[in-house]
Design a protein around this motif. Sequence first.
Motif, mmCIF file in Angstrom:
data_model
loop_
_atom_site.group_PDB
_atom_site.id
_atom_site.type_symbol
_atom_site.label_atom_id
_atom_site.label_comp_id
_atom_site.label_asym_id
_atom_site.label_seq_id
_atom_site.Cartn_x
_atom_site.Cartn_y
_atom_site.Cartn_z
ATOM 1 N N ASN A 144 3.531 -0.859 3.853
ATOM 2 C CA ASN A 144 2.736 0.367 3.849
ATOM 3 C C ASN A 144 3.652 1.576 3.806
ATOM 4 O O ASN A 144 4.525 1.736 4.661
ATOM 5 N N SER A 157 -4.855 5.778 8.332
ATOM 6 C CA SER A 157 -6.043 5.033 8.746
ATOM 7 C C SER A 157 -6.687 5.727 9.937
ATOM 8 O O SER A 157 -5.983 6.177 10.855
ATOM 9 N N ASN A 173 0.839 -1.193 0.000
ATOM 10 C CA ASN A 173 0.000 0.000 0.000
ATOM 11 C C ASN A 173 0.877 1.247 0.000
ATOM 12 O O ASN A 173 1.725 1.424 0.877
ATOM 13 N N THR A 200 0.772 5.848 4.432
ATOM 14 C CA THR A 200 -0.624 5.467 4.522
ATOM 15 C C THR A 200 -1.279 6.123 5.728
ATOM 16 O O THR A 200 -0.614 6.480 6.713
ATOM 17 N N ARG A 222 0.651 5.409 -0.246
ATOM 18 C CA ARG A 222 -0.158 6.631 -0.211
ATOM 19 C C ARG A 222 -1.653 6.307 -0.295
ATOM 20 O O ARG A 222 -2.370 6.777 -1.171
ATOM 21 N N THR A 223 -2.091 5.512 0.659
ATOM 22 C CA THR A 223 -3.505 5.138 0.753
ATOM 23 C C THR A 223 -4.110 5.721 2.021
ATOM 24 O O THR A 223 -3.412 5.988 2.999
#
Length: 352
Positions: free
Chosen positions: A346, A351, A283, A349, A285-286
């Motif tokens: 990651n 969240s 993942n 990222t 830049r999510t």
Amino acid sequence: MQVQKFRRATLLALAVGGLSFGGSDFASADSGGATTAGGGFGAIGSLLQQNTAQERRQNNNCANPNAAFVQPGLLGGPTQTRCGTGDASFNRHAVNHGGGSHATGGSGTVGQMIQQNTAQKGRQNNNCANPNDTIFSHGEGVTDSFCVDQDGSHNKHTLTKGGGSHATGGSGKVGHLVQQNTAQEGRQNNNCANPNQSDITAPDDLMASHCSNLDRSHNKHTLTKGGGSHATGGSGKVGHLVQQNTAQEGRQNNNCANPNDTFITSPDTGSQTRCASIDHSTNVRTAEFSGGSHATGGSGEVGHLVQQNTAQEGRQNNNCGSRNGMTLIASGHTRTQCVAVDESKNFDTFSR
């Protein structure tokens, strides 16, 4: 009453995602949501329901007997259930808007009410091998339930917005109320091998349940917004109230092998339950925004009240081998194994 007699039973459901190259074009998919509502019944009666709502890319709803009598293996041989989803798609500049998944059980006044209400919202969904008010009588061989999600997709510059997952059990005033209400929202969801108000006899069988999620996807510049997961049990005033209410929101969710108010006899062998979530995704830049997870049990005034209320929110969630109001007679081994392995990569990222 449904009667099935056969020597070998093999039930297979497979959903496989193809290849879609968007190039520099823009792809958009809008869904009005998945909704199922069970009807109610009159003043006195018996209400036996399975209400299932599924929304997303790949959905399996298989081998869920309701108010049935199943007698396989009369002459020997295994009974097998296989549910699988596989995604090897390529997605670029794609937008997906979901209207949510809603499963609502019907209500009644006086009588027996036995329900399984399942709402699933995710890229890959399996709802399999969940008997409801069913009598199983096995002979020889293996009773095997297997659910698997495999994601090898490639996603770049995508937006996914979900409307949430809601499973709501019906209510009753006087009588026997037994429910399993399951709401799951995530990339991969398994709801499998959860008998509800069932009688299972396997004198010579090895009963095995396997649920697994494998994520090898590649995601770059993606945004995911969840609408939340809500499981709510119905209420009763006088009677026998036994419930399992499970809400899961995360990337990988397993809700498997959780018998509710069930009688299992396996004197010579035993049972095995294995749940696994394995994340090897990459993942870059999510961003992921969660809508929360809520499990609420029903209420009762007079009578027998037994509940399991589970809410899970995280990247990987396993709710497996949790017995509620169950009687088990077995001289063999009983094993439950839940595994979550995160070896994802990651970079930049977010969240919440």
